[in-house]
Structures are given as C-alpha cells and as structure tokens.
Design a protein around this motif. Structure first.
Motif, PDB file in Angstrom:
ATOM      1  N   VAL A  28       0.864  -1.189   0.000  1.00 40.01           N
ATOM      2  CA  VAL A  28       0.000   0.000   0.000  1.00 40.01           C
ATOM      3  C   VAL A  28       0.903   1.242   0.000  1.00 40.01           C
ATOM      4  O   VAL A  28       0.760   2.135   0.826  1.00 40.01           O
ATOM      5  CB  VAL A  28      -1.002   0.007   1.181  1.00 40.01           C
ATOM      6  N   TRP A  29       1.806   1.293  -0.974  1.00 37.83           N
ATOM      7  CA  TRP A  29       2.767   2.377  -1.094  1.00 37.83           C
ATOM      8  C   TRP A  29       2.089   3.725  -1.257  1.00 37.83           C
ATOM      9  O   TRP A  29       2.616   4.749  -0.832  1.00 37.83           O
ATOM     10  CB  TRP A  29       3.722   2.122  -2.261  1.00 37.83           C
ATOM     11  N   TYR A  30       0.904   3.744  -1.869  1.00 36.20           N
ATOM     12  CA  TYR A  30       0.185   4.996  -2.090  1.00 36.20           C
ATOM     13  C   TYR A  30      -0.222   5.641  -0.766  1.00 36.20           C
ATOM     14  O   TYR A  30      -0.322   6.863  -0.674  1.00 36.20           O
ATOM     15  CB  TYR A  30      -1.034   4.773  -2.982  1.00 36.20           C
ATOM     16  N   LEU A  31      -0.448   4.839   0.260  1.00 36.76           N
ATOM     17  CA  LEU A  31      -0.760   5.377   1.580  1.00 36.76           C
ATOM     18  C   LEU A  31       0.454   6.098   2.154  1.00 36.76           C
ATOM     19  O   LEU A  31       0.355   7.218   2.672  1.00 36.76           O
ATOM     20  CB  LEU A  31      -1.219   4.254   2.507  1.00 36.76           C
ATOM     21  N   GLY A  48      -9.986   7.337   4.295  1.00 37.36           N
ATOM     22  CA  GLY A  48     -10.813   6.446   3.479  1.00 37.36           C
ATOM     23  C   GLY A  48     -10.090   5.162   3.128  1.00 37.36           C
ATOM     24  O   GLY A  48     -10.656   4.064   3.199  1.00 37.36           O
ATOM     25  N   ILE A  49      -8.826   5.272   2.749  1.00 41.58           N
ATOM     26  CA  ILE A  49      -8.023   4.080   2.422  1.00 41.58           C
ATOM     27  C   ILE A  49      -7.877   3.191   3.647  1.00 41.58           C
ATOM     28  O   ILE A  49      -8.040   1.964   3.572  1.00 41.58           O
ATOM     29  CB  ILE A  49      -6.643   4.499   1.873  1.00 41.58           C
ATOM     30  N   ILE A  50      -7.583   3.796   4.782  1.00 42.41           N
ATOM     31  CA  ILE A  50      -7.394   3.018   6.010  1.00 42.41           C
ATOM     32  C   ILE A  50      -8.688   2.320   6.408  1.00 42.41           C
ATOM     33  O   ILE A  50      -8.695   1.133   6.746  1.00 42.41           O
ATOM     34  CB  ILE A  50      -6.880   3.913   7.149  1.00 42.41           C
ATOM     35  N   LEU A  51      -9.793   3.044   6.369  1.00 45.49           N
ATOM     36  CA  LEU A  51     -11.061   2.428   6.763  1.00 45.49           C
ATOM     37  C   LEU A  51     -11.481   1.327   5.793  1.00 45.49           C
ATOM     38  O   LEU A  51     -12.035   0.310   6.202  1.00 45.49           O
ATOM     39  CB  LEU A  51     -12.144   3.495   6.898  1.00 45.49           C
ATOM     40  N   TYR A  52     -11.196   1.501   4.498  1.00 49.18           N
ATOM     41  CA  TYR A  52     -11.495   0.424   3.544  1.00 49.18           C
ATOM     42  C   TYR A  52     -10.650  -0.808   3.851  1.00 49.18           C
ATOM     43  O   TYR A  52     -11.167  -1.928   3.899  1.00 49.18           O
ATOM     44  CB  TYR A  52     -11.233   0.889   2.110  1.00 49.18           C
ATOM     45  N   ARG A  53      -9.354  -0.599   4.049  1.00 48.44           N
ATOM     46  CA  ARG A  53      -8.455  -1.725   4.319  1.00 48.44           C
ATOM     47  C   ARG A  53      -8.804  -2.451   5.609  1.00 48.44           C
ATOM     48  O   ARG A  53      -8.667  -3.657   5.711  1.00 48.44           O
ATOM     49  CB  ARG A  53      -7.006  -1.242   4.400  1.00 48.44           C
TER      50      ARG A  53
END
Length: 169
Positions: free
Chosen positions: A69-72, A112-117
């Motif tokens: 998840v490099w984009y994070l 949003g990314i964290i909650l999706y993951r």
C-alpha cells in the motif's frame, strides 16, 4: 511571521505524519492465536500458521500474505511536505489556507483508504465480528486532521486581523 500559533500546528502535522509513517496503523488477531493482520503505511500483511496434515510428522508452517500500500505512504509523505512548505509561506496567508485545504483532502483520502483496508478487506480475515485494533499510527492521522483544522482557523484569524487593520488606515 513564522512564530505564529499556526506554525506550531503545521509543525505538529509534520510530526504526526512521521509517527504514522514509522508506526503500525491497525492490527487484528484472528480466531486462532497465531493469526494476525497488520496495516502499516507501506504494506498490509496477513499471517497465519497452517497446521500439518494428519499423519505427516512436520511442524506447522507460517503463511504470509502481503499487499503493498505504497500509495498510503506517499500520501502521508505529501501531507508532511506540504505542511512543512506551508510553514514558510507565512507572508502569503492565502497560500497557507490553500495548502491546508489540500492537506484536508489528502488526509480524508488517507482515512478512506485506512477504513477500507481495515473494515472491508480486513473483515474477511479471522473473526468477522472483530474489527481489530487501531494503533498509534491511526491516532496520529486523526491528530493531524485536528491540527490541520486548527492551523486553518488561526490562518484565517490572522488574515481577518490584517484586513481589519488595513481598513482603519
């Protein structure tokens, strides 16, 4: 000037992003004690130990599944860099306000990314009723959201003060 209160909040955003980059964000322990899932700023990892088959005299083997998840991590770094740049834009408060708005958008995307993951992709792992535990990296991001809102508020307050004093001249 650089010694304004918004400078402190912008610097705290940089510190919070450093904490989020260097510490785990989320962790979940599965139904068995040897199952774990972990989210850091650069990767999502699931690890479980597979028991040996009946009649085969071998030890249990750990199986690891990793997703980058490099984009994070990139977004976290961009927030830190833009906050650091905004500190030195103290002469142009409109630029500081715009950078705070960009930071707010990036921090919202990060959340949003964290909650999706964690809530959707991590739900399949282990016990579906358990959502896992948010760790210090997550709370650093929440703190950065708060510091960004406070910095934006004090930047607007300074701008209002300067415009009010220009009217009195």
């Amino acid at each position: 000037m650089i010694q304004r209160v918004q400078t402190i909040f912008l610097f705290l955003i940089v510190v919070a992003m450093g904490i989020a980059l260097s510490n785990p964000i989320w962790e979940k322990v599965g139904t068995q004690s040897l199952e774990t899932a972990k989210l850091t700023a650069l990767q999502y990892t699931q690890q479980k130990t597979v028991a040996p088959q009946a009649g085969v005299p071998t030890q249990s083997v750990p199986v690891t599944f990793e997703v980058s998840v490099w984009y994070l991590g990139l977004l976290l770094g961009l927030v830190a860099v833009s906050s650091l740049y905004a500190i030195f834009q103290f002469k142009n408060r409109l630029t500081q306000t715009a950078l705070c708005a960009v930071n707010a958008l990036m921090l919202t995307a990060i959340m949003g990314i964290i909650l999706y993951r964690t809530l959707y992709a991590g739900k399949e792992f282990g016990n579906p009723a358990d959502q896992g535990t948010f760790l210090i990296g997550f709370y650093a991001i929440v703190g950065a959201l708060l510091f960004n809102a406070l910095a934006n508020r004090f930047i607007r307050r300074d701008e209002k003060l300067v415009r009010g004093s220009d009217r009195l001249r």
